[in-house]
Every structure is written in C-alpha cells, then in structure tokens.
Motif scaffolding. Structure first.
Motif, PDB file in Angstrom:
ATOM      1  N   GLN A  10      97.947  33.965  12.636  1.00  0.00           N
ATOM      2  CA  GLN A  10      97.172  34.441  13.772  1.00  0.00           C
ATOM      3  C   GLN A  10      97.986  34.312  15.060  1.00  0.00           C
ATOM      4  OE1 GLN A  10      93.643  32.193  14.588  1.00  0.00           O
ATOM      5  NE2 GLN A  10      93.008  33.527  16.255  1.00  0.00           N
ATOM      6  N   ALA A  38      94.967  29.132  19.949  1.00  0.00           N
ATOM      7  CA  ALA A  38      95.594  29.081  18.623  1.00  0.00           C
ATOM      8  C   ALA A  38      96.621  27.957  18.580  1.00  0.00           C
ATOM      9  CB  ALA A  38      96.248  30.415  18.298  1.00  0.00           C
ATOM     10  N   LYS A  66      97.042  29.952   8.008  1.00  0.00           N
ATOM     11  CA  LYS A  66      96.226  31.027   8.574  1.00  0.00           C
ATOM     12  C   LYS A  66      96.384  31.092  10.096  1.00  0.00           C
ATOM     13  CE  LYS A  66      91.683  31.028   9.280  1.00  0.00           C
ATOM     14  NZ  LYS A  66      90.253  30.830   9.020  1.00  0.00           N
TER      15      LYS A  66
END
Length: 66
Positions: free
Chosen positions: A25, A47, A21
């Motif tokens: 992103q 991130a 995930k």
C-alpha cells in the motif's frame, strides 16, 4: 488501521502478513503521489506509522517468545 492493543491479539505470522500488505500500500501511495494522482497525502504518513506500529508489536512478541 488498528491500534497497538488490537494488534497484540494477532500472531506474529498475521502481523507479518499485515506488514506485507501495508508495504505494498505504501509503495502504491508513493507512486500515486509522484504521478500527482494522490488527493489525500496524509495517507502516506498514516501508512508509514501503521508499518512502524506493526513492526514494534511484532518485535516485542518475538522478544517475548525467546
């Protein structure tokens, strides 16, 4: 994102899902940055750090399982 102590409660499979995930992103954030649509550029850095944090916890769990 969660801290390392919160990630320790997750299983390796859950960590792998979270990693996928976050990689998606990260890709989307990089794309937005390249096209000039990203307003908060600190999200790219966050991130990247979250991915590193998850990889660290997952590798420690895998080593512990051996």
């Amino acid at each position: 994102m969660a801290k390392a102590r919160d990630l320790n409660t997750l299983s390796v499979d859950q960590l792998d899902d979270e990693l996928v995930k976050l990689k998606k992103q990260q890709f989307n954030l990089r794309f937005q940055k390249a096209t000039g649509q990203l307003e908060n550029t600190a999200q790219v850095r966050q991130a990247r750090r979250d991915i590193a944090r998850i990889r660290t916890v997952a590798s420690a769990k895998r080593a512990e399982a051996k």
